[in-house]
Design a protein around this motif. Structure first.
Motif, PDB file in Angstrom:
ATOM      1  N   ASN A  13     -37.561  13.473   6.663  1.00  0.00           N
ATOM      2  CA  ASN A  13     -38.351  12.984   5.469  1.00  0.00           C
ATOM      3  C   ASN A  13     -39.600  12.403   5.824  1.00  0.00           C
ATOM      4  O   ASN A  13     -40.855  12.397   5.124  1.00  0.00           O
ATOM      5  CB  ASN A  13     -38.389  13.064   3.543  1.00  0.00           C
ATOM      6  N   ASN A  18     -48.758  14.391  12.234  1.00  0.00           N
ATOM      7  CA  ASN A  18     -49.416  15.307  11.672  1.00  0.00           C
ATOM      8  C   ASN A  18     -49.951  15.815  12.353  1.00  0.00           C
ATOM      9  O   ASN A  18     -51.492  15.557  12.254  1.00  0.00           O
ATOM     10  CB  ASN A  18     -49.647  14.058  10.338  1.00  0.00           C
TER      11      ASN A  18
ATOM     12  N   ALA B   2     -45.767  27.572   5.135  1.00  0.00           N
ATOM     13  CA  ALA B   2     -44.572  26.997   6.758  1.00  0.00           C
ATOM     14  C   ALA B   2     -43.943  25.743   5.440  1.00  0.00           C
ATOM     15  O   ALA B   2     -44.072  25.462   4.510  1.00  0.00           O
ATOM     16  CB  ALA B   2     -45.734  25.956   7.438  1.00  0.00           C
ATOM     17  N   GLN B   3     -42.822  26.133   5.418  1.00  0.00           N
ATOM     18  CA  GLN B   3     -42.056  25.254   4.684  1.00  0.00           C
ATOM     19  C   GLN B   3     -40.609  24.381   5.380  1.00  0.00           C
ATOM     20  O   GLN B   3     -40.550  24.711   6.505  1.00  0.00           O
ATOM     21  CB  GLN B   3     -41.100  26.358   3.549  1.00  0.00           C
ATOM     22  N   ARG B   4     -40.388  23.656   5.443  1.00  0.00           N
ATOM     23  CA  ARG B   4     -39.121  22.858   6.327  1.00  0.00           C
ATOM     24  C   ARG B   4     -37.915  22.623   4.581  1.00  0.00           C
ATOM     25  O   ARG B   4     -38.003  22.733   4.085  1.00  0.00           O
ATOM     26  CB  ARG B   4     -39.662  21.711   6.635  1.00  0.00           C
ATOM     27  N   LYS B   5     -36.863  22.421   5.659  1.00  0.00           N
ATOM     28  CA  LYS B   5     -35.754  21.817   4.413  1.00  0.00           C
ATOM     29  C   LYS B   5     -35.807  20.551   4.419  1.00  0.00           C
ATOM     30  O   LYS B   5     -35.748  19.582   5.362  1.00  0.00           O
ATOM     31  CB  LYS B   5     -34.105  22.809   5.152  1.00  0.00           C
ATOM     32  N   GLU B   6     -36.095  20.066   3.463  1.00  0.00           N
ATOM     33  CA  GLU B   6     -35.993  18.320   2.707  1.00  0.00           C
ATOM     34  C   GLU B   6     -34.080  18.530   1.586  1.00  0.00           C
ATOM     35  O   GLU B   6     -33.863  19.132   2.181  1.00  0.00           O
ATOM     36  CB  GLU B   6     -36.794  18.227   1.530  1.00  0.00           C
ATOM     37  N   ARG B   7     -33.689  17.162   2.692  1.00  0.00           N
ATOM     38  CA  ARG B   7     -31.852  16.237   2.719  1.00  0.00           C
ATOM     39  C   ARG B   7     -32.555  14.868   1.909  1.00  0.00           C
ATOM     40  O   ARG B   7     -33.441  14.200   2.169  1.00  0.00           O
ATOM     41  CB  ARG B   7     -31.455  16.589   3.717  1.00  0.00           C
ATOM     42  N   ILE B   8     -32.574  15.268   0.323  1.00  0.00           N
ATOM     43  CA  ILE B   8     -32.264  13.930  -0.267  1.00  0.00           C
ATOM     44  C   ILE B   8     -31.615  13.346  -0.570  1.00  0.00           C
ATOM     45  O   ILE B   8     -30.568  14.431  -1.225  1.00  0.00           O
ATOM     46  CB  ILE B   8     -33.630  13.799  -1.352  1.00  0.00           C
ATOM     47  N   ARG B 321     -21.806  13.338   2.405  1.00  0.00           N
ATOM     48  CA  ARG B 321     -23.600  14.208   2.880  1.00  0.00           C
ATOM     49  C   ARG B 321     -23.114  15.110   1.564  1.00  0.00           C
ATOM     50  O   ARG B 321     -24.755  15.118   0.687  1.00  0.00           O
ATOM     51  CB  ARG B 321     -23.442  14.514   3.724  1.00  0.00           C
ATOM     52  N   GLU B 327     -30.129  19.635  -0.770  1.00  0.00           N
ATOM     53  CA  GLU B 327     -31.306  20.324   0.426  1.00  0.00           C
ATOM     54  C   GLU B 327     -31.984  21.256  -0.265  1.00  0.00           C
ATOM     55  O   GLU B 327     -31.425  22.194  -1.920  1.00  0.00           O
ATOM     56  CB  GLU B 327     -30.262  20.844   1.655  1.00  0.00           C
ATOM     57  N   VAL B 332     -44.809  22.318   3.332  1.00  0.00           N
ATOM     58  CA  VAL B 332     -45.147  21.226   4.409  1.00  0.00           C
ATOM     59  C   VAL B 332     -46.654  20.796   3.841  1.00  0.00           C
ATOM     60  O   VAL B 332     -47.705  21.805   3.368  1.00  0.00           O
ATOM     61  CB  VAL B 332     -45.254  21.492   5.728  1.00  0.00           C
ATOM     62  N   GLU B 333     -47.176  19.712   3.561  1.00  0.00           N
ATOM     63  CA  GLU B 333     -48.372  18.917   3.033  1.00  0.00           C
ATOM     64  C   GLU B 333     -48.475  18.050   4.637  1.00  0.00           C
ATOM     65  O   GLU B 333     -48.458  17.829   4.852  1.00  0.00           O
ATOM     66  CB  GLU B 333     -48.060  17.690   2.105  1.00  0.00           C
ATOM     67  N   ARG B 334     -50.412  19.133   4.699  1.00  0.00           N
ATOM     68  CA  ARG B 334     -50.752  17.964   5.314  1.00  0.00           C
ATOM     69  C   ARG B 334     -51.603  16.578   5.519  1.00  0.00           C
ATOM     70  O   ARG B 334     -52.144  16.418   3.756  1.00  0.00           O
ATOM     71  CB  ARG B 334     -52.075  19.458   6.444  1.00  0.00           C
TER      72      ARG B 334
END
Lengths: 248, 334
Positions: A13, A18, B2-8, B321, B327, B332-334
């Motif tokens: 994350n 960037n 655009a997207q991405r997979k996040e794991r928290i 996990r 997930e 996606v933030e720029r």
């Protein structure tokens, strides 16, 4: 020659690069200047394709998920998804940070290993070129690389990258851990490399002072984002650069 | 977009990491579930199993102990290929004490545990400075060497071994002792690895020079880890001796070195619970396949390869996990 567009790299994350765009023209020396953790090494790994190898390894052991977005074009061709060895074959060669050499092999052997895919005559020429550029190496040609000093190992690492026959040479922190005197020597060597072979160079570095005056174009990055761009000598006079990198 | 997979981390995991977990049943259940359920499950299995499968469970527990002892050693930077050394030394100490001196199993097992730990530590003390493959080679060769010494000198019954040893009672007692011991060893060593002492052992594995520069004599600590690990292995050996009522050259067999390592590979290294999970999969599995005759080893090997290639991190890492994290797709933030 090299076009990077909207490059984004995530380590899990945490964002490492960037939304970065940059352009390298043939024959230039381009610098990527940034402090520690700015994302220089990640950028270099992404350009050279090593990031895909890291990505797969992390995936296999269930470690950090690496996300890469954006595009990298080399001579108008999209190479964003190419693995590292294909890119090296096309002429993008990375010399990684902390001068990685094969410590148990001699200097000549190191150069030969790096030139494995070239023709015999080219290897001979390449070794001669390396010894011309770095007279220190010629003196220690049959010494084990592990016993060379840091500066000499760095020169050897650059020599090894040259053996592959690059069109675009990426240097990751070539001045890391070297004394100021050694740093000037390596910078001189880098200039020599360009003069002799006309290769295009991208150098990631945080010691801006010895390098900036010779950069055709420099990108300053902070926390993965571009903050400043411009020809090197111009940036020399920039007050922000002065305070951040020269300690003035 | 655009997207991405996040794991928290799951919210409940973050909340129950803190002392506030004690204020809510839900959080306490979240913490207790992965710890209590396996314990209850094992005892339940033992209660409903037939005599044959109860014996298998006892053997499984002992292999789990061997795998845990391998993992303790590996956490301290010593990769061993010879858990059979610990197993065999423990087995022979218990067997000889019981046969020649008539000491009850309830005493020989503790004596063999401590004695085996001391003997193995002393034997391996000279090679403690070796690292990686060199240490592994020595540990692999030692049990094979001892096996031949026993064969050549005919001590302790020679090739025939010693049979007719006392048992701990019936198979139910054996199972109870084995199961309790597995959980005690697992939870106490897991606790130990999370204390400062455990951190030190892990540090030796990670970067022994850094630990030396911090002023610690790493060989002293490595010897301690070796003692702890070999005592666990020796307990398994001593226990099996009395369960089989027999001790002989097979206790130094390669099986006792290989199966623990296979369990670690399947379960996941560095967690102690992973190796245990691994042996609880592999040992009963190999029993199940026994009806297949010669094909047994082939199928066993295929399963092993599939596990290590498909889940190189190990089943335990994967499960933990999934339990602790989730997930989701994010922009996606720029």
């Amino acid at each position: 020659m090299l076009n990077v567009k909207d490059l984004i790299v995530f380590y899990e994350n945490a964002i490492a690069v960037n939304d970065l765009s940059m352009e390298v023209r043939e024959g230039q020396i381009v610098g990527v200047i940034g402090s520690n953790s700015a994302g220089k090494t990640t950028l270099m790994n992404t350009l050279s394709g090593l990031i895909w190898d890291m990505l797969i390894k992390e995936q296999r052991k269930g470690g950090e998920r690496i996300t890469v977005m954006g595009s990298v074009h080399f001579f108008e061709e999209d190479i964003s998804k190419l693995p590292a060895f294909r890119r090296a074959q096309q002429g993008i060669v990375l010399c990684r940070e902390r001068h990685p050499v094969f410590p148990d092999s001699s200097v000549t052997e190191n150069l030969k290993i790096a030139g494995y895919l070239r023709k015999r005559a080219e290897v001979k020429q390449g070794i001669e070129l390396s010894f011309d550029l770095f007279p220190n190496l010629a003196r220690h040609r049959s010494r084990k690389a592990g016993f060379l000093s840091g500066g000499e190992q760095q020169m050897l690492a650059i020599g090894m990258a040259m053996m592959v026959g690059p069109k675009l040479l990426l240097l990751d922190e070539p001045l890391l851990g070297l004394s100021p005197a050694m740093q000037t020597q390596v910078v001189e060597a880098i200039k020599d490399v360009r003069r002799h072979t006309g290769v295009t160079l991208v150098i990631a570095e945080q010691f801006a002072r010895p390098l900036l005056p010779w950069l055709d174009f420099a990108y300053v990055i902070e926390n993965g984002m571009l903050t400043l761009t411009g020809p090197g000598p111009e940036l020399m006079d920039n007050p922000e650069i002065k305070s951040a990198y020269f300690g003035v | 977009m655009a997207q991405r997979k996040e794991r928290i981390d799951r919210g409940i995991k973050v909340r129950s990491d803190d002392v506030f977990a004690l204020t809510s049943w839900r959080e306490m259940a979240y913490l207790a579930f992965p710890r209590v359920v396996p314990v209850v499950l094992l005892f339940l299995l033992g209660a409903v199993a037939s005599i044959y499968w109860e014996r298998v469970l006892v053997t499984t527990c002992m292999f789990a102990l061997l795998a845990i002892s391998w993992d303790i050693l590996a956490s301290a930077g010593m990769v061993s290929l010879g858990q059979a050394l610990f197993f065999g030394v423990g087995a022979y100490i218990a067997g000889t004490l019981n046969h020649y001196f008539g000491i009850s199993p309830w005493l020989t097992i503790p004596i063999a545990t401590l004695g085996g730990g001391v003997v193995c530590t002393l034997v391996l003390l000279p090679v403690l400075r070796l690292r990686g493959i060199y240490f592994a080679m020595v540990t692999m060769i030692l049990p094979l060497m001892i096996e031949r010494v026993i064969e050549a000198t005919k001590i302790f019954g020679g090739t025939e071994g010693i049979s007719g040893l006392n048992t701990l009672g019936n198979v139910h007692t054996e199972f109870l002792v084995a199961a309790v011991m597995v959980w005690v060893v697992l939870f106490s060593f897991r606790r130990m690895m999370s204390t400062d002492y455990g951190l030190l052992l892990k540090g030796i594995n990670d970067n022994d020079r850094a630990v030396m520069s911090a002023g610690m004599n790493i060989y002293y600590y490595k010897a301690q880890a070796l003692f702890l690990s070999s005592a666990v292995g020796a307990f398994a050996g001593a226990f099996m001796t009395h369960a089989y009522q027999f001790v002989g050259m097979p206790v130094f067999a390669l099986d006792y070195s290989i199966i623990p390592i296979a369990s670690v590979a399947v379960g996941g290294a560095g967690t102690l619970a992973g190796p245990m999970l691994g042996s609880f999969i592999l040992v009963p599995l190999s029993e199940l396949l026994r009806g297949l005759g010669g094909l047994r080893v082939v199928i066993y090997a295929v399963i092993l390869v599939v596990c290590t290639v498909g889940l190189p991190e190990g089943i335990f890492h994967y499960l933990s996990r999934k339990y602790n994290q989730f997930e989701r797709w994010v922009k996606v933030e720029r």
